[in-house]
Design a protein around this motif. Structure first.
Motif, PDB file in Angstrom:
ATOM      1  N   VAL A  24     -27.830   6.323  46.912  1.00 19.08           N
ATOM      2  CA  VAL A  24     -26.561   6.451  46.186  1.00 19.08           C
ATOM      3  C   VAL A  24     -26.819   6.550  44.686  1.00 19.08           C
ATOM      4  CG1 VAL A  24     -24.398   5.279  45.604  1.00 19.08           C
ATOM      5  CG2 VAL A  24     -25.210   5.289  47.970  1.00 19.08           C
ATOM      6  N   THR A  25     -27.771   5.740  44.192  1.00 18.48           N
ATOM      7  CA  THR A  25     -28.118   5.785  42.765  1.00 18.48           C
ATOM      8  C   THR A  25     -28.623   7.164  42.369  1.00 18.48           C
ATOM      9  OG1 THR A  25     -28.724   3.437  42.823  1.00 18.48           O
ATOM     10  CG2 THR A  25     -29.546   4.734  40.970  1.00 18.48           C
ATOM     11  N   LEU A  26     -29.499   7.738  43.199  1.00 13.98           N
ATOM     12  CA  LEU A  26     -30.022   9.081  42.906  1.00 13.98           C
ATOM     13  C   LEU A  26     -28.905  10.126  42.915  1.00 13.98           C
ATOM     14  CD1 LEU A  26     -33.351   9.033  44.971  1.00 13.98           C
ATOM     15  CD2 LEU A  26     -33.093   8.907  42.482  1.00 13.98           C
ATOM     16  N   ALA A  27     -28.009   9.995  43.881  1.00 10.34           N
ATOM     17  CA  ALA A  27     -26.896  10.954  43.962  1.00 10.34           C
ATOM     18  C   ALA A  27     -26.003  10.859  42.722  1.00 10.34           C
ATOM     19  CB  ALA A  27     -26.072  10.689  45.227  1.00 10.34           C
ATOM     20  N   GLN A  28     -25.759   9.630  42.264  1.00  9.78           N
ATOM     21  CA  GLN A  28     -24.939   9.455  41.072  1.00  9.78           C
ATOM     22  C   GLN A  28     -25.632   9.991  39.823  1.00  9.78           C
ATOM     23  OE1 GLN A  28     -21.791   8.601  41.240  1.00  9.78           O
ATOM     24  NE2 GLN A  28     -22.087   8.392  43.469  1.00  9.78           N
ATOM     25  N   LEU A  29     -26.950   9.864  39.770  1.00  5.29           N
ATOM     26  CA  LEU A  29     -27.700  10.425  38.643  1.00  5.29           C
ATOM     27  C   LEU A  29     -27.572  11.943  38.586  1.00  5.29           C
ATOM     28  CD1 LEU A  29     -30.995   8.300  38.632  1.00  5.29           C
ATOM     29  CD2 LEU A  29     -29.280   8.429  36.808  1.00  5.29           C
ATOM     30  N   VAL A  30     -27.635  12.584  39.760  1.00  2.00           N
ATOM     31  CA  VAL A  30     -27.488  14.038  39.809  1.00  2.00           C
ATOM     32  C   VAL A  30     -26.106  14.447  39.317  1.00  2.00           C
ATOM     33  CG1 VAL A  30     -27.359  16.031  41.349  1.00  2.00           C
ATOM     34  CG2 VAL A  30     -29.179  14.335  41.650  1.00  2.00           C
ATOM     35  N   MET A  31     -25.060  13.735  39.790  1.00  2.00           N
ATOM     36  CA  MET A  31     -23.696  14.051  39.364  1.00  2.00           C
ATOM     37  C   MET A  31     -23.497  13.760  37.879  1.00  2.00           C
ATOM     38  SD  MET A  31     -22.333  15.333  41.993  1.00  2.00           S
ATOM     39  CE  MET A  31     -20.650  15.422  41.348  1.00  2.00           C
ATOM     40  N   LEU A  32     -24.127  12.668  37.406  1.00  2.00           N
ATOM     41  CA  LEU A  32     -24.025  12.337  35.986  1.00  2.00           C
ATOM     42  C   LEU A  32     -24.614  13.440  35.117  1.00  2.00           C
ATOM     43  CD1 LEU A  32     -23.514  10.384  33.613  1.00  2.00           C
ATOM     44  CD2 LEU A  32     -25.704   9.288  34.164  1.00  2.00           C
ATOM     45  N   ARG A  33     -25.758  13.969  35.546  1.00  3.33           N
ATOM     46  CA  ARG A  33     -26.396  15.047  34.786  1.00  3.33           C
ATOM     47  C   ARG A  33     -25.497  16.286  34.739  1.00  3.33           C
ATOM     48  NH1 ARG A  33     -32.364  17.602  36.153  1.00  3.33           N
ATOM     49  NH2 ARG A  33     -32.472  19.007  34.349  1.00  3.33           N
ATOM     50  N   ARG A  34     -24.877  16.619  35.852  1.00  2.20           N
ATOM     51  CA  ARG A  34     -23.999  17.786  35.887  1.00  2.20           C
ATOM     52  C   ARG A  34     -22.808  17.615  34.943  1.00  2.20           C
ATOM     53  NH1 ARG A  34     -23.636  19.080  42.414  1.00  2.20           N
ATOM     54  NH2 ARG A  34     -25.816  19.722  42.684  1.00  2.20           N
ATOM     55  N   HIS A  35     -22.220  16.406  34.941  1.00  2.75           N
ATOM     56  CA  HIS A  35     -21.070  16.166  34.068  1.00  2.75           C
ATOM     57  C   HIS A  35     -21.466  16.205  32.593  1.00  2.75           C
ATOM     58  CE1 HIS A  35     -18.337  15.538  37.290  1.00  2.75           C
ATOM     59  NE2 HIS A  35     -18.858  14.384  37.710  1.00  2.75           N
ATOM     60  N   LEU A  36     -22.670  15.709  32.296  1.00  2.00           N
ATOM     61  CA  LEU A  36     -23.127  15.741  30.909  1.00  2.00           C
ATOM     62  C   LEU A  36     -23.333  17.175  30.425  1.00  2.00           C
ATOM     63  CD1 LEU A  36     -25.667  12.744  30.847  1.00  2.00           C
ATOM     64  CD2 LEU A  36     -23.427  12.877  29.711  1.00  2.00           C
ATOM     65  N   TYR A  37     -23.929  18.009  31.294  1.00  2.00           N
ATOM     66  CA  TYR A  37     -24.118  19.421  30.935  1.00  2.00           C
ATOM     67  C   TYR A  37     -22.777  20.140  30.774  1.00  2.00           C
ATOM     68  CZ  TYR A  37     -29.180  19.484  31.521  1.00  2.00           C
ATOM     69  OH  TYR A  37     -30.524  19.259  31.365  1.00  2.00           O
ATOM     70  N   ALA A  38     -21.772  19.703  31.529  1.00  2.00           N
ATOM     71  CA  ALA A  38     -20.453  20.342  31.454  1.00  2.00           C
ATOM     72  C   ALA A  38     -19.573  19.707  30.379  1.00  2.00           C
ATOM     73  CB  ALA A  38     -19.754  20.243  32.809  1.00  2.00           C
ATOM     74  N   HIS A  39     -20.126  18.722  29.668  1.00  2.00           N
ATOM     75  CA  HIS A  39     -19.404  18.040  28.582  1.00  2.00           C
ATOM     76  C   HIS A  39     -18.135  17.353  29.085  1.00  2.00           C
ATOM     77  CE1 HIS A  39     -22.174  19.843  25.723  1.00  2.00           C
ATOM     78  NE2 HIS A  39     -21.933  21.038  26.257  1.00  2.00           N
ATOM     79  N   ARG A  40     -18.174  16.843  30.316  1.00  2.00           N
ATOM     80  CA  ARG A  40     -17.047  16.078  30.839  1.00  2.00           C
ATOM     81  C   ARG A  40     -17.367  14.593  30.653  1.00  2.00           C
ATOM     82  NH1 ARG A  40     -17.220  20.260  34.991  1.00  2.00           N
ATOM     83  NH2 ARG A  40     -18.451  18.879  36.336  1.00  2.00           N
ATOM     84  N   ARG A  41     -17.005  14.058  29.502  1.00  2.00           N
ATOM     85  CA  ARG A  41     -17.429  12.717  29.129  1.00  2.00           C
ATOM     86  C   ARG A  41     -16.790  11.629  29.994  1.00  2.00           C
ATOM     87  NH1 ARG A  41     -17.387  12.872  22.463  1.00  2.00           N
ATOM     88  NH2 ARG A  41     -19.006  14.500  22.235  1.00  2.00           N
ATOM     89  N   ALA A  42     -15.525  11.775  30.308  1.00  2.00           N
ATOM     90  CA  ALA A  42     -14.849  10.758  31.121  1.00  2.00           C
ATOM     91  C   ALA A  42     -15.480  10.672  32.513  1.00  2.00           C
ATOM     92  CB  ALA A  42     -13.366  11.080  31.231  1.00  2.00           C
ATOM     93  N   ALA A  43     -15.692  11.837  33.115  1.00  2.00           N
ATOM     94  CA  ALA A  43     -16.312  11.860  34.438  1.00  2.00           C
ATOM     95  C   ALA A  43     -17.746  11.343  34.362  1.00  2.00           C
ATOM     96  CB  ALA A  43     -16.294  13.274  35.010  1.00  2.00           C
ATOM     97  N   ALA A  44     -18.457  11.673  33.274  1.00  2.00           N
ATOM     98  CA  ALA A  44     -19.833  11.204  33.119  1.00  2.00           C
ATOM     99  C   ALA A  44     -19.878   9.686  32.969  1.00  2.00           C
ATOM    100  CB  ALA A  44     -20.474  11.880  31.899  1.00  2.00           C
TER     101      ALA A  44
END
Length: 229
Positions: A24-44
């Protein structure tokens, strides 16, 4: 290997969900990286919070599982070990030990009898009411002489079964009692039986914490009539 016995061990019960939370931690890291690249700060920020929580649970479960290495859940009557004995020379024996999970070990022992000891941990009221069973760990196997004078002077053999070293629940309880306040009592239990060539013994632990050692029928006959008389 007996997988059903392995899955009932508290270490396994905790390490399996620890592995799940690690994924789960790894999956959240992947999603966090995607949100950061998309500049979605709230979701990140939300993903970062989930990542920290999952990682904290992973560490907690894995650490507790490591501290419980070697311990088993104590049911109504739990099998601890089976022992097969073979004589090497007078008062010198080879013992083959078989654990409930199918693992084995061969040791040499000096004496006229073997003695096995276990450590039992019982919990305080909250955990007790939750139905958490006591835990036990096989601690040591030693030789025992019939003659007390020989016991004091003859060579002795003691085989320890500790696996976790200093990072063990019992050691943590002694050194940092505030870390594990839910442990109510820690006590030892022991049992011994005479050694005979070709002997087969079973050792069980009762829910009361008492060790019970039993020879099979052929072994009991040899113990009763050691010279075949």
């Amino acid at each position: 290997m007996d997988w059903s016995a392995l899955l009932r061990m508290p270490m396994t019960v905790l390490l399996v969900p620890a592995a799940v939370f690690a994924l789960v931690t790894l999956a959240q890291l992947v999603m966090l990286r995607r949100h950061l690249y998309a500049h979605r700060r709230a979701a990140a920020s939300w993903r970062a919070l989930l990542c920290v929580a999952a990682f904290a649970l992973t560490l907690l479960l894995a650490g507790t599982g490591a501290a419980l290495r070697g311990y088993r859940l104590l049911g109504e009557e739990a099998p601890v070990v089976e022992i097969d004995a073979r004589i090497l020379s007078p008062q010198r024996w080879a013992l083959n030990l078989t654990w409930p999970d199918g693992s084995t070990r061969e040791v040499e022992l000096a004496g006229d009898a073997w003695r096995v000891e276990a450590i039992v941990l019982k919990w305080k009221l909250p955990a007790l009411l939750a139905g958490v069973p006591p835990l036990y760990r096989l601690d040591r196997l030693s030789g025992r002489y019939d003659d007390p004078a020989q016991e004091a002077t003859a060579p002795r053999t003691v085989i320890g079964f500790g696996k976790a070293g200093a990072f063990d629940l019992l050691s943590l309880k002694k050194q940092y009692p505030r870390w594990v306040p839910e442990i109510d009592t820690v006590y030892g239990s022991g049992a011994f039986l005479p050694l005979v060539d070709g002997g087969h013994y079973t050792v069980n632990l009762m829910r009361t914490g008492a060790l019970v050692a039993r020879p099979d029928a052929a072994t009991a006959e040899k113990i009763s009539h050691p010279l075949g008389g």
